[in-house]
Write a protein that holds these residues in place. Structure first.
Motif, PDB file in Angstrom:
ATOM      1  N   ILE A 168     -26.066 -12.439 -50.299  1.00  0.00           N
ATOM      2  CA  ILE A 168     -26.979 -11.575 -51.404  1.00  0.00           C
ATOM      3  C   ILE A 168     -25.580 -10.445 -51.328  1.00  0.00           C
ATOM      4  N   GLY A 169     -25.051  -9.649 -52.616  1.00  0.00           N
ATOM      5  CA  GLY A 169     -24.347  -8.993 -52.366  1.00  0.00           C
ATOM      6  C   GLY A 169     -23.471  -8.247 -53.918  1.00  0.00           C
ATOM      7  N   GLU A 170     -23.675  -6.936 -54.199  1.00  0.00           N
ATOM      8  CA  GLU A 170     -23.308  -6.665 -55.402  1.00  0.00           C
ATOM      9  C   GLU A 170     -21.728  -6.202 -55.108  1.00  0.00           C
ATOM     10  N   PRO A 171     -21.113  -6.189 -56.138  1.00  0.00           N
ATOM     11  CA  PRO A 171     -20.434  -5.762 -56.155  1.00  0.00           C
ATOM     12  C   PRO A 171     -19.920  -4.244 -56.319  1.00  0.00           C
ATOM     13  N   ALA A 172     -18.990  -3.158 -55.149  1.00  0.00           N
ATOM     14  CA  ALA A 172     -19.104  -1.876 -54.723  1.00  0.00           C
ATOM     15  C   ALA A 172     -17.550  -1.551 -55.359  1.00  0.00           C
ATOM     16  N   LEU A 173     -17.610  -0.414 -55.664  1.00  0.00           N
ATOM     17  CA  LEU A 173     -16.744   0.154 -55.528  1.00  0.00           C
ATOM     18  C   LEU A 173     -15.850   0.483 -54.078  1.00  0.00           C
ATOM     19  N   ARG A 174     -16.920   1.177 -53.485  1.00  0.00           N
ATOM     20  CA  ARG A 174     -16.745   1.813 -52.107  1.00  0.00           C
ATOM     21  C   ARG A 174     -17.933   0.707 -51.291  1.00  0.00           C
TER      22      ARG A 174
END
Length: 312
Positions: A168-174
């Motif tokens: 599980i993991g949403e796109p992250a800017l950082r």
């Protein structure tokens, strides 16, 4: 959950299945092909062509495993004609909806007899909820390690090839500490975490977040219509039309254990390698026409080609 002794006994039981390995194919180097999703099925179809080739050619016994999909019939329909057009003459679907089905001896035997197994996309959590500690999962290891079966996976199927699976993991800017959740995958790739649809879905921050938690592993980001072919113990090759991003954080210094869960991370001395489609790197018996990888890249590639243990 079965203990280690029970797992080993289960593995030994597979070896005694009727005809399981009674007539082994000629010894081959096992191949894995991790595909970033959305592989071309209409034009040159480079990745699927290579999968058929390394599996043994048109007469190879191929399976399409659709257990990750919520629509297994649709998943099979999306590949059936493509494999036929590419000349594969012995392709069948195989699907598991429950752990009980993944323990069916007849289905396990089909895996043990296969020359190539392609794991379709969908949801890697659905896939592993069915395969976890199953006879089918053990058969995948036996087919790969003992018979040199080629095992490919696209999208969710690629994510599940590694032991530590990005679940599980949403796109992250950082990157930040709680951006991702890891789970247990198939373990055919022992020392890496794979992320797919990599540049198309801007997943660099997500993969860095995973590596902050597990800096001992190699991060592998695979673009769409791109395949990372791993020849066990020997070489890697990038197929298709995108690139593979390797992130090596084994020398990294990070504050992941000190910051708040949603505070951006400090990650120092992280190495990144970008390998475009069409590149190949050999680690043994190097072809004089194939450039030797520089030392830092070689160290990263050694993690990828290193065979993991047969999982019981």
């Amino acid at each position: 959950m079965p203990n280690r002794r029970d797992c080993l006994l289960g593995l030994a039981g597979l070896l005694t299945l009727p005809h399981a390995l009674a007539e082994p194919a000629p010894r081959r180097h096992g191949h894995l092909i991790a595909v970033g999703g959305a592989e071309d099925r209409e034009r040159d179809r480079l990745i699927l062509r290579r999968f058929i080739e390394v599996s043994g050619g048109p007469q190879a016994r191929l399976l399409l495993l659709t257990a990750a999909s919520g629509d297994p019939a649709g998943a099979w329909a999306g590949y059936q004609s493509v494999f036929a057009e590419l000349g594969a003459q012995r392709v069948e679907p195989i699907d598991f909806r429950t752990p009980q089905e993944a323990n069916d001896p007849a289905a396990v035997q089909r895996i043990l007899d296969a020359d190539g197994i392609y794991i379709g996309g969908g949801d890697q959590r659905r896939l592993m909820s069915v395969l976890w500690e199953s006879q089918a999962a053990r058969a995948l290891h036996l087919a790969f390690h003992l018979r040199g079966c080629c095992i490919g996976g696209t999208s969710a199927g690629a994510a599940a090839l590694s032991r530590q699976m990005l679940a599980i993991g949403e796109p992250a800017l950082r990157p930040y500490r709680d951006a991702v959740s890891l789970d247990i995958g198939l373990g055919l790739i022992a020392s890496a975490i794979i992320d797919q649809h990599f540049n198309e879905r801007h997943r660099l921050g997500r993969l860095l977040s995973a590596l902050a938690l597990r800096p001992d592993l190699l991060g592998v980001g695979i673009d769409e219509d791109t395949g990372l072919l791993i020849e066990r113990g020997r070489a890697i090759e990038v197929l298709g039309h995108g690139a593979v991003t390797l992130i090596d954080g084994r020398q990294m210094r990070s504050n992941v254990r000190e910051v708040d869960p949603e505070q951006p991370l400090q990650m120092l001395d992280v190495r990144l390698h970008l390998l475009p489609a069409g590149t190949r790197y050999e680690l043994v018996d190097t072809d004089p026409e194939t450039p030797a990888p520089p030392p830092a890249l070689r160290q990263a590639l050694e993690l990828l080609v290193r065979p993991g243990p047969i999982r019981g």
